[in-house]
Design a protein around this motif. Structure first.
Motif, PDB file in Angstrom:
ATOM      1  N   ILE A 194     -11.576  -9.496   2.862  1.00  0.00           N
ATOM      2  CA  ILE A 194     -10.394  -9.595   3.727  1.00  0.00           C
ATOM      3  C   ILE A 194      -9.280  -8.702   3.203  1.00  0.00           C
ATOM      4  O   ILE A 194      -8.612  -7.996   3.973  1.00  0.00           O
ATOM      5  N   ILE A 195      -9.072  -8.698   1.894  1.00  0.00           N
ATOM      6  CA  ILE A 195      -8.030  -7.847   1.299  1.00  0.00           C
ATOM      7  C   ILE A 195      -8.351  -6.377   1.527  1.00  0.00           C
ATOM      8  O   ILE A 195      -7.483  -5.594   1.942  1.00  0.00           O
ATOM      9  N   LEU A 196      -9.607  -5.975   1.287  1.00  0.00           N
ATOM     10  CA  LEU A 196      -9.984  -4.570   1.484  1.00  0.00           C
ATOM     11  C   LEU A 196      -9.871  -4.156   2.949  1.00  0.00           C
ATOM     12  O   LEU A 196      -9.416  -3.043   3.249  1.00  0.00           O
ATOM     13  N   THR A 197     -10.246  -5.036   3.865  1.00  0.00           N
ATOM     14  CA  THR A 197     -10.115  -4.733   5.286  1.00  0.00           C
ATOM     15  C   THR A 197      -8.650  -4.589   5.667  1.00  0.00           C
ATOM     16  O   THR A 197      -8.278  -3.674   6.417  1.00  0.00           O
ATOM     17  N   SER A 198      -7.799  -5.469   5.166  1.00  0.00           N
ATOM     18  CA  SER A 198      -6.362  -5.383   5.464  1.00  0.00           C
ATOM     19  C   SER A 198      -5.765  -4.083   4.938  1.00  0.00           C
ATOM     20  O   SER A 198      -5.001  -3.414   5.642  1.00  0.00           O
ATOM     21  N   ILE A 199      -6.122  -3.699   3.720  1.00  0.00           N
ATOM     22  CA  ILE A 199      -5.632  -2.438   3.155  1.00  0.00           C
ATOM     23  C   ILE A 199      -6.108  -1.258   4.000  1.00  0.00           C
ATOM     24  O   ILE A 199      -5.340  -0.343   4.299  1.00  0.00           O
ATOM     25  N   GLY A 200      -7.369  -1.279   4.402  1.00  0.00           N
ATOM     26  CA  GLY A 200      -7.906  -0.213   5.251  1.00  0.00           C
ATOM     27  C   GLY A 200      -7.178  -0.115   6.579  1.00  0.00           C
ATOM     28  O   GLY A 200      -6.860   0.989   7.051  1.00  0.00           O
ATOM     29  N   LEU A 201      -6.884  -1.262   7.199  1.00  0.00           N
ATOM     30  CA  LEU A 201      -6.170  -1.259   8.478  1.00  0.00           C
ATOM     31  C   LEU A 201      -4.740  -0.738   8.315  1.00  0.00           C
ATOM     32  O   LEU A 201      -4.226  -0.018   9.187  1.00  0.00           O
ATOM     33  N   VAL A 202      -4.087  -1.078   7.212  1.00  0.00           N
ATOM     34  CA  VAL A 202      -2.735  -0.570   6.960  1.00  0.00           C
ATOM     35  C   VAL A 202      -2.765   0.945   6.791  1.00  0.00           C
ATOM     36  O   VAL A 202      -1.927   1.662   7.353  1.00  0.00           O
ATOM     37  N   ILE A 203      -3.740   1.454   6.054  1.00  0.00           N
ATOM     38  CA  ILE A 203      -3.857   2.905   5.860  1.00  0.00           C
ATOM     39  C   ILE A 203      -4.095   3.602   7.196  1.00  0.00           C
ATOM     40  O   ILE A 203      -3.464   4.631   7.493  1.00  0.00           O
ATOM     41  N   ILE A 204      -4.971   3.053   8.018  1.00  0.00           N
ATOM     42  CA  ILE A 204      -5.232   3.650   9.337  1.00  0.00           C
ATOM     43  C   ILE A 204      -3.969   3.611  10.199  1.00  0.00           C
ATOM     44  O   ILE A 204      -3.636   4.593  10.878  1.00  0.00           O
TER      45      ILE A 204
END
Length: 152
Positions: A120-130
């Protein structure tokens, strides 16, 4: 590939079936052909049965491979073809057992709270970067269509 034996030199032996507490389980089911007995009794008929099962399984697996880059449930179809092969061939039965074991292990690992939290943390970071990259693009170029509608 682990076939359930940890001893070197052991081979898988086909059995008619194993009952555990009076119930046959899928993972305890014996290896070997599941063709009807009258087909197994005749060598040429059994060989032609195996060829037919192989060709049908091959067609299903090839269709699944074609579906991998195209729309469609490619992996599901491939494993369906393997299941068709597993009705007749020991090697396919062993591959399916190994695959089921690995999928079960992966599912258990994915349900682990620490792994879920990390995902969940990695997905959230990825979405913020996108979102930041899309924002920078829109700030710099705006919403511009790649074609000119007014010229048509």
């Amino acid at each position: 590939m682990n076939t359930g034996s940890n001893e070197p030199g052991e081979v898988a032996v086909a059995t008619d079936g194993v009952e555990v507490d009076g119930v046959k389980g899928d993972s305890e089911q014996g290896l070997g052909s599941r063709a009807p007995e009258f087909i197994k009794a005749r060598r040429m008929l059994h060989l032609s049965w195996q060829v037919g099962v192989f060709i049908i399984g091959l067609a299903i697996v090839v269709a699944g491979i074609i579906m991998l880059p195209l729309p469609g449930p490619g992996w599901v179809v491939i494993f369906g073809g393997m299941a068709v092969w597993a009705t007749e061939f020991v090697w396919a039965q062993l591959v399916l057992r190994w695959t089921k074991r690995k999928v079960t292990e992966a599912a258990q690992k994915a349900l682990d709270p620490k792994v879920r939290r990390r995902n969940i943390i990695l997905t959230s970071i990825g979405l913020v970067i996108i979102a930041v990259l899309v924002g920078i693009y829109l700030w710099k170029f705006g919403i511009v269509m790649p074609w000119k509608i007014k010229d048509q």
